[in-house]
Design a protein around this motif. Structure first.
Motif, PDB file in Angstrom:
ATOM      1  N   THR A 186      -5.141  -0.911   5.974  1.00 54.55           N
ATOM      2  CA  THR A 186      -5.358   0.523   5.804  1.00 54.55           C
ATOM      3  C   THR A 186      -4.058   1.263   6.076  1.00 54.55           C
ATOM      4  OG1 THR A 186      -7.654   0.315   6.544  1.00 54.55           O
ATOM      5  CG2 THR A 186      -6.700   2.528   6.517  1.00 54.55           C
ATOM      6  N   ALA A 224       0.854  -1.186   0.000  1.00 50.86           N
ATOM      7  CA  ALA A 224       0.000   0.000   0.000  1.00 50.86           C
ATOM      8  C   ALA A 224       0.892   1.240   0.000  1.00 50.86           C
ATOM      9  CB  ALA A 224      -0.902   0.028   1.231  1.00 50.86           C
ATOM     10  N   LYS A 270      -6.778  -5.364  -0.201  1.00 51.43           N
ATOM     11  CA  LYS A 270      -7.918  -4.451  -0.222  1.00 51.43           C
ATOM     12  C   LYS A 270      -9.012  -4.937   0.719  1.00 51.43           C
ATOM     13  CE  LYS A 270      -7.379  -2.409  -4.800  1.00 51.43           C
ATOM     14  NZ  LYS A 270      -7.925  -2.304  -6.173  1.00 51.43           N
ATOM     15  N   THR A 328      -4.510   7.000  -2.159  1.00 49.75           N
ATOM     16  CA  THR A 328      -3.890   5.756  -1.723  1.00 49.75           C
ATOM     17  C   THR A 328      -4.025   4.678  -2.799  1.00 49.75           C
ATOM     18  OG1 THR A 328      -5.949   5.089  -0.636  1.00 49.75           O
ATOM     19  CG2 THR A 328      -4.311   6.218   0.723  1.00 49.75           C
ATOM     20  N   TYR A 345      -3.673   0.347  -3.080  1.00 55.43           N
ATOM     21  CA  TYR A 345      -3.544  -0.909  -2.359  1.00 55.43           C
ATOM     22  C   TYR A 345      -3.381  -2.053  -3.347  1.00 55.43           C
ATOM     23  CZ  TYR A 345      -5.307   1.438   1.839  1.00 55.43           C
ATOM     24  OH  TYR A 345      -5.458   2.281   2.916  1.00 55.43           O
TER      25      TYR A 345
END
Length: 115
Positions: free
Chosen positions: A68, A49, A64, A57, A59
């Protein structure tokens, strides 16, 4: 050049959570992109990420909905919250900063997910 130190790795059972943090120091911390990569034994390093300047952002598909990434500009840190961990997430996780055309890497932190 930016110096990066990762923390937060460890051993966790499948389904568990870990939070990785990366503290940056050194030159002015104005990165074009900051992110996390990982490398499992026998495999190439891959993007997990990243946060692009401006806040967007990216990922990898395999994280996903589970991971985070976040950034704290005041503290010069970038973090990765990892939930619903799987054994295949086992790897050394590296913090990366891309700034002024150069990549800086931390030494990595090991994440081991047991089944």
């Amino acid at each position: 050049q930016v110096q990066l130190v990762e923390s937060g790795g460890g051993l966790v059972q499948a389904g568990g959570s870990l939070r990785l943090s990366c503290a940056a120091s050194g030159s002015t911390f104005r990165a074009d992109a900051m992110g996390w990569y990982r490398q499992a034994p026998g495999k190439q390093r891959e993007l997990v990420a990243r946060i692009i300047s401006g806040g967007s952002t990216n990922y990898a598909d395999f994280v996903k909905g589970r991971f985070t990434i976040s950034r704290d500009n005041a503290k010069n840190t970038v973090s990765l919250q990892m939930n619903s961990l799987k054994p295949e997430d086992t790897a050394v996780y590296y913090c990366n900063v891309f700034q002024f055309g150069l990549n800086s890497w931390g030494k990595g932190t090991l994440v081991t997910v047991s089944s």
